[in-house]
Design an enzyme around this catalytic site. Sequence first.
Site, PDB file in Angstrom:
ATOM      1  N   ARG A 180       0.814  -1.233   0.000  1.00 16.44           N
ATOM      2  CA  ARG A 180       0.000   0.000   0.000  1.00 16.44           C
ATOM      3  C   ARG A 180       0.840   1.272   0.000  1.00 16.44           C
ATOM      4  NH1 ARG A 180      -3.238  -3.043   3.618  1.00 16.44           N
ATOM      5  NH2 ARG A 180      -4.954  -3.956   2.456  1.00 16.44           N
ATOM      6  N   LYS A 221       2.154  11.408 -11.029  1.00 15.68           N
ATOM      7  CA  LYS A 221       1.424  10.460 -11.880  1.00 15.68           C
ATOM      8  C   LYS A 221       2.322   9.259 -12.127  1.00 15.68           C
ATOM      9  CE  LYS A 221      -1.765  13.377 -14.476  1.00 15.68           C
ATOM     10  NZ  LYS A 221      -2.131  13.892 -15.816  1.00 15.68           N
ATOM     11  N   GLU A 280       8.078  18.486 -24.466  1.00 16.27           N
ATOM     12  CA  GLU A 280       7.465  18.936 -23.204  1.00 16.27           C
ATOM     13  C   GLU A 280       7.971  20.338 -22.822  1.00 16.27           C
ATOM     14  OE1 GLU A 280       5.039  17.162 -22.098  1.00 16.27           O
ATOM     15  OE2 GLU A 280       5.437  15.057 -22.539  1.00 16.27           O
ATOM     16  N   LYS A 284       5.778  23.129 -13.672  1.00 17.18           N
ATOM     17  CA  LYS A 284       5.061  21.885 -13.341  1.00 17.18           C
ATOM     18  C   LYS A 284       4.774  21.836 -11.840  1.00 17.18           C
ATOM     19  CE  LYS A 284       3.936  17.318 -14.054  1.00 17.18           C
ATOM     20  NZ  LYS A 284       4.023  16.130 -14.838  1.00 17.18           N
ATOM     21  N   GLU A 291      -5.763  16.828 -10.955  1.00 19.99           N
ATOM     22  CA  GLU A 291      -6.292  17.217 -12.263  1.00 19.99           C
ATOM     23  C   GLU A 291      -7.792  17.506 -12.218  1.00 19.99           C
ATOM     24  OE1 GLU A 291      -4.096  15.318 -15.476  1.00 19.99           O
ATOM     25  OE2 GLU A 291      -5.899  15.452 -16.689  1.00 19.99           O
ATOM     26  N   ARG A 342      -4.589  21.415 -13.914  1.00 23.70           N
ATOM     27  CA  ARG A 342      -3.538  20.485 -14.336  1.00 23.70           C
ATOM     28  C   ARG A 342      -3.765  19.944 -15.753  1.00 23.70           C
ATOM     29  NH1 ARG A 342      -0.335  15.817 -10.847  1.00 23.70           N
ATOM     30  NH2 ARG A 342       0.893  15.081 -12.611  1.00 23.70           N
ATOM     31  N   ASN A 347      -1.754  18.627 -20.497  1.00 23.59           N
ATOM     32  CA  ASN A 347      -2.028  17.614 -21.532  1.00 23.59           C
ATOM     33  C   ASN A 347      -2.129  18.223 -22.919  1.00 23.59           C
ATOM     34  OD1 ASN A 347      -2.181  15.450 -19.704  1.00 23.59           O
ATOM     35  ND2 ASN A 347      -4.198  16.155 -19.077  1.00 23.59           N
ATOM     36  N   HIS A 395      -1.520  16.184 -25.992  1.00 23.52           N
ATOM     37  CA  HIS A 395      -1.381  14.777 -25.601  1.00 23.52           C
ATOM     38  C   HIS A 395      -2.528  13.900 -26.106  1.00 23.52           C
ATOM     39  CE1 HIS A 395       1.844  16.356 -23.260  1.00 23.52           C
ATOM     40  NE2 HIS A 395       2.077  15.246 -22.613  1.00 23.52           N
ATOM     41  N   HIS A 446      -1.468  10.755 -27.978  1.00 22.20           N
ATOM     42  CA  HIS A 446      -1.754   9.402 -27.467  1.00 22.20           C
ATOM     43  C   HIS A 446      -2.424   8.546 -28.530  1.00 22.20           C
ATOM     44  CE1 HIS A 446      -1.645  10.573 -22.908  1.00 22.20           C
ATOM     45  NE2 HIS A 446      -0.449  10.495 -23.458  1.00 22.20           N
ATOM     46  N   HIS A 466       6.964   8.814 -27.154  1.00 26.94           N
ATOM     47  CA  HIS A 466       5.979   9.688 -26.514  1.00 26.94           C
ATOM     48  C   HIS A 466       6.244  11.164 -26.833  1.00 26.94           C
ATOM     49  CE1 HIS A 466       3.179  11.246 -23.564  1.00 26.94           C
ATOM     50  NE2 HIS A 466       4.156  11.997 -23.078  1.00 26.94           N
TER      51      HIS A 466
HETATM   52  P1  NAD Z   1      12.201   6.538 -21.764  1.00 25.08           P
HETATM   53  O1  NAD Z   1      12.072   6.406 -20.324  1.00 25.08           O
HETATM   54  O2  NAD Z   1      11.869   5.376 -22.629  1.00 25.08           O
HETATM   55  O3  NAD Z   1      13.673   7.037 -22.080  1.00 25.08           O
HETATM   56  C1  NAD Z   1      14.022   7.271 -23.423  1.00 25.08           C
HETATM   57  C2  NAD Z   1      15.283   6.500 -23.823  1.00 25.08           C
HETATM   58  O4  NAD Z   1      16.396   7.235 -23.358  1.00 25.08           O
HETATM   59  C3  NAD Z   1      15.389   5.101 -23.233  1.00 25.08           C
HETATM   60  O5  NAD Z   1      16.021   4.278 -24.177  1.00 25.08           O
HETATM   61  C4  NAD Z   1      16.293   5.328 -22.026  1.00 25.08           C
HETATM   62  O6  NAD Z   1      17.000   4.186 -21.673  1.00 25.08           O
HETATM   63  C5  NAD Z   1      17.221   6.383 -22.573  1.00 25.08           C
HETATM   64  N1  NAD Z   1      17.848   7.243 -21.572  1.00 25.08           N
HETATM   65  C6  NAD Z   1      17.239   7.899 -20.558  1.00 25.08           C
HETATM   66  N2  NAD Z   1      18.130   8.651 -19.922  1.00 25.08           N
HETATM   67  C7  NAD Z   1      19.322   8.479 -20.530  1.00 25.08           C
HETATM   68  C8  NAD Z   1      20.614   9.005 -20.327  1.00 25.08           C
HETATM   69  N3  NAD Z   1      20.869   9.917 -19.381  1.00 25.08           N
HETATM   70  N4  NAD Z   1      21.595   8.576 -21.128  1.00 25.08           N
HETATM   71  C9  NAD Z   1      21.356   7.682 -22.139  1.00 25.08           C
HETATM   72  N5  NAD Z   1      20.151   7.168 -22.379  1.00 25.08           N
HETATM   73  C10 NAD Z   1      19.145   7.566 -21.583  1.00 25.08           C
HETATM   74  O7  NAD Z   1      11.299   7.765 -22.317  1.00 25.08           O
HETATM   75  P2  NAD Z   1      11.065   9.233 -21.756  1.00 25.08           P
HETATM   76  O8  NAD Z   1      10.912  10.077 -22.952  1.00 25.08           O
HETATM   77  O9  NAD Z   1      12.032   9.609 -20.718  1.00 25.08           O
HETATM   78  O10 NAD Z   1       9.648   9.083 -21.034  1.00 25.08           O
HETATM   79  C11 NAD Z   1       8.509   8.710 -21.754  1.00 25.08           C
HETATM   80  C12 NAD Z   1       7.516   8.083 -20.803  1.00 25.08           C
HETATM   81  O11 NAD Z   1       7.163   9.030 -19.791  1.00 25.08           O
HETATM   82  C13 NAD Z   1       6.219   7.667 -21.461  1.00 25.08           C
HETATM   83  O12 NAD Z   1       5.849   6.395 -21.007  1.00 25.08           O
HETATM   84  C14 NAD Z   1       5.221   8.703 -20.984  1.00 25.08           C
HETATM   85  O13 NAD Z   1       3.905   8.219 -20.935  1.00 25.08           O
HETATM   86  C15 NAD Z   1       5.753   9.030 -19.619  1.00 25.08           C
HETATM   87  N6  NAD Z   1       5.356  10.342 -19.118  1.00 25.08           N
HETATM   88  C16 NAD Z   1       4.862  10.388 -17.851  1.00 25.08           C
HETATM   89  C17 NAD Z   1       4.519  11.618 -17.322  1.00 25.08           C
HETATM   90  C18 NAD Z   1       4.047  11.681 -15.898  1.00 25.08           C
HETATM   91  O14 NAD Z   1       3.602  12.754 -15.469  1.00 25.08           O
HETATM   92  N7  NAD Z   1       4.144  10.622 -15.133  1.00 25.08           N
HETATM   93  C19 NAD Z   1       4.681  12.789 -18.058  1.00 25.08           C
HETATM   94  C20 NAD Z   1       5.187  12.690 -19.343  1.00 25.08           C
HETATM   95  C21 NAD Z   1       5.532  11.454 -19.870  1.00 25.08           C
HETATM   96  N1  GLY Z   2       2.175  15.122 -17.972  1.00 23.09           N
HETATM   97  C1  GLY Z   2       0.865  15.488 -17.535  1.00 23.09           C
HETATM   98  C2  GLY Z   2       0.731  15.626 -16.057  1.00 23.09           C
HETATM   99  O1  GLY Z   2       1.642  15.341 -15.318  1.00 23.09           O
HETATM  100  O2  GLY Z   2      -0.296  16.002 -15.579  1.00 23.09           O
END
Ligand code: NAD
Ligand code: GLY
Length: 377
Positions: free
Chosen positions: A128, A150, A192, A234, A244, A248, A252, A255, A259, A272
């Site tokens: 939990r 999130k 972003e 943010k 949200e 918030r 998006n 997005h 998506h 993404h």
């Molecule tokens: P990712 O985590 O897949 O990273 C992108 C690539 O870069 C991967 O291959 C990773 O291994 C590599 N990488 C990361 N840091 C590195 C570094 N310092 N050196 C070398 N390689 C590195 O993708 P991302 O773009 O970081 O994140 C995308 C994800 O985040 C999606 O799933 C998306 O839905 C999510 N997201 C979540 C939120 C949230 O609020 N929680 C917001 C935006 C996006």
């Molecule tokens: N990336 C959208 C949010 O965090 O609300």
Amino acid sequence: MIFPGGKKMNKIMVELGDRSYPIYSGSGILEQLPQLLQPVAANKQVAVISSPPVAGFYLEEITRMLEPGFNVQIYSVPDGESSKSLDQIEQIYSWLISNRFERGSTVLALGGGVIGDLAGFAAASFLRGINLVHLPTSLLAQVDSSIGGKVGVNHRLGKNLIGAFYQPRFVLADHALLATLPDEEFICGMGEVVKYGAIYDPELFADIEKHVDVLHQSESKYLPGIVGRCAAIKAEVVSKDEKEGGLRAILNFGHTFGHALEAYYEYGGLKHGQAVLLGMKCAAWVSGETGLADPESVTRFNQLVDRFDVRLPKHKPYPETDALIESMRLDKKVTGGRIKFILMEEIGQIRGVFLDDMQPVRAAFDRIIAQDAEKQQ
Ligand code: NAD
Ligand code: GLY
């Protein structure tokens, strides 16, 4: 704040009452991790969840730093969006249970947004909820996904459909780690970054326009300032509207369109951040077509987005626009069957709008596809 050695570390607070937490950012600040972890990791048991190639670059250094004071165990997941799955979560639970992780234990998410969302959801739900610390290594994760709580995974029918709001104890964003980030991933993060200017801060948007070409150079003097401002936006938005309920939703922007494209390409081939860049272009066009935004703002916005070369994947034919619209209906912002679009009034000003006529949306997707086809020639 300045710490021994003279390095500067910025601290921004996400203000959520007794769940408030700091985002530390700066270049070369990773060495502060043991000290920051001390009061958080009560029982000293730390699960570092990461994936290659990030683990290959940074895990040895982190383990060496932590091992004198903490019991560090490492869990590695395959790299990529397909790891954001319930199957992967189940495997992490099994590992945490077999290694006797307890309520006082801490999950350290080391990686980009995929690791942050996945490890974050494991921390949110195991027993939990156990302590969570984000160590974001991609630009996207440093400006966006590690902040705001999130966490979650994808379902085969849609992205991020399973998850929770679960805030970390702190975020440590060391910009020096971005040196190893591939250019393509940097561009994803820029999606972003541009978003924050467009939705909240016209001055930031103008600064990005000015410095966009030099931001990914090592030791770029503009990067820390721009990343810091994005993180601060943010933090401010989340502090005002954690779950949200209203504000918030502006985060998006682009997005809902993005998506739908990501889902069509089955979370493979179109990343993404790339989908967000294309999605924001669609949102800007729809804003112009519906008369919400003036044509100059739309052109200016899309000129900045066009500085990043994003192509649609070639492993599938171009999507049918009606199928994309159907997929948008699975979006979390759908209310009573109607899709709420986050549209632009002008640079820095955003509004949520229910559209009854889908024609501008169809036209925007068609334009993305036509522009892509033109690039291929
Ligand atoms: P990712 O985590 O897949 O990273 C992108 C690539 O870069 C991967 O291959 C990773 O291994 C590599 N990488 C990361 N840091 C590195 C570094 N310092 N050196 C070398 N390689 C590195 O993708 P991302 O773009 O970081 O994140 C995308 C994800 O985040 C999606 O799933 C998306 O839905 C999510 N997201 C979540 C939120 C949230 O609020 N929680 C917001 C935006 C996006
Ligand atoms: N990336 C959208 C949010 O965090 O609300």
